[in-house]
Design a protein around this motif. Structure first.
Motif, PDB file in Angstrom:
ATOM      1  N   ASP A   6       0.842  -1.202   0.000  1.00  0.00           N
ATOM      2  CA  ASP A   6       0.000   0.000   0.000  1.00  0.00           C
ATOM      3  C   ASP A   6       0.877   1.252   0.000  1.00  0.00           C
ATOM      4  OD1 ASP A   6      -2.260  -1.475  -0.027  1.00  0.00           O
ATOM      5  OD2 ASP A   6      -2.775  -1.171   2.088  1.00  0.00           O
ATOM      6  N   GLU A  61      -4.132  -0.763  -2.326  1.00  0.00           N
ATOM      7  CA  GLU A  61      -3.642   0.369  -3.126  1.00  0.00           C
ATOM      8  C   GLU A  61      -3.133  -0.106  -4.487  1.00  0.00           C
ATOM      9  OE1 GLU A  61      -3.792   3.640  -2.704  1.00  0.00           O
ATOM     10  OE2 GLU A  61      -4.995   3.223  -0.930  1.00  0.00           O
ATOM     11  N   LYS A  65      -4.876   0.930  -8.208  1.00  0.00           N
ATOM     12  CA  LYS A  65      -4.117   1.606  -9.264  1.00  0.00           C
ATOM     13  C   LYS A  65      -4.036   0.787 -10.548  1.00  0.00           C
ATOM     14  CE  LYS A  65      -1.679   5.048  -6.693  1.00  0.00           C
ATOM     15  NZ  LYS A  65      -2.539   4.951  -5.503  1.00  0.00           N
TER      16      LYS A  65
END
Ligand code: SAM
Length: 248
Positions: A6, A61, A65
């Protein structure tokens, strides 16, 4: 220490652009139309486009993305794959097994859910002519402790694996540890270092980086490593392990 991706996800997409030569070396082993699992999938590097891909990745995370063109990733761990036995034709584990809490369990799970090829990109513990440990010796210590040997990986998969050398191009776009073997100044770039997880295990490295900066500026680095400057690829120890469960 376990690395939480993350905190590393931010610049990953900018510095870990899949390299087309490494992509081709992986792709050649994936039959057309295969149902693919990508474990430790991160932001989706080396996942074939226009294919039936299931991705699994622990970091929220990294998942957030992933490009919209990529398969939606499931949050989860290699050690406990939420799939039935023999669900996939091919499984990928690209530069991820050294992060797993339990490599034996993760590889056993890969074997359980895959009916065909398990394709793993990893590192064999030998940097060869990669020179960064001259400045930051702890790197070698940490990485050797993290990565299983190729024999261990093969044994855990059931012995009959093919192993291919993945030489690293001088202009490799995927900024993993050895990617910048011909571009020493890249290791002075903090965002590039942030996209390489081993750096987050290192503590204070300013003395080593100062020595590297000074050697680059004085021309000492180029003098010492002149033999590398005319090379187009370098064997830094990266290996593709291919285990075909259907023939093993
Ligand atoms: C160096 S990144 C590689 C990501 C992607 N495969 C690539 O080639 O860009 C390592 C990935 O392994 C993931 N990872 C860490 N522990 C894991 C585990 N136990 N099971 C599956 N993936 C894990 C990390 O979150 C991270 O996304």
């Amino acid at each position: 220490m376990n690395i939480n991706y993350d905190t590393l996800a931010a610049d990953y997409v900018n510095y870990r652009v899949p390299d087309y030569r490494i992509d081709a070396a992986i792709r050649i082993h994936i039959p057309r139309g295969a149902k693919i699992l990508n474990v430790g999938a991160g932001q989706g590097s080396y996942e074939p486009d226009n294919a039936d891909v299931t991705a699994i990745e622990p970091s929220i995370e990294m998942i957030a993305k992933r490009a919209s063109t990529k398969a939606t990733a499931i949050q989860g761990f290699a050690e406990s794959l939420p799939f039935d036995d023999n669900s996939f034709d091919v499984s990928l584990a690209i530069l991820t097994i050294h992060h797993w809490q339990d490599i034996q369990k993760g590889l056993s799970e890969l074997r359980r859910v895959t009916r065909g090829k398990i394709i793993i990109l990893t590192w064999n513990g030998e940097y060869g002519d990669f020179w960064l440990p001259e400045y930051l010796p702890k790197i070698a210590e940490i990485d050797v402790g993290l990565f299983p040997s190729i024999n261990q990986v093969s044994d855990l998969l059931g012995k009959k694996s093919d192993v291919e050398v993945i030489e690293i191009p001088h202009d490799c776009t995927d900024g993993f540890m050895c990617a910048y073997w011909q571009r020493p100044e890249m290791y002075l770039n903090s965002a590039a270092r942030q996209a390489i997880s081993t750096f987050s295990r290192l503590g204070n490295i300013s003395d080593g980086l100062d020595r590297l900066r000074s050697d680059i500026e004085s021309g000492q680095w180029h003098k010492k490593h002149a033999a590398l400057l005319s090379r187009t690829t370098l064997d830094c120890g990266y290996r593709l392990v291919i285990h075909d469960k259907s023939v093993a």
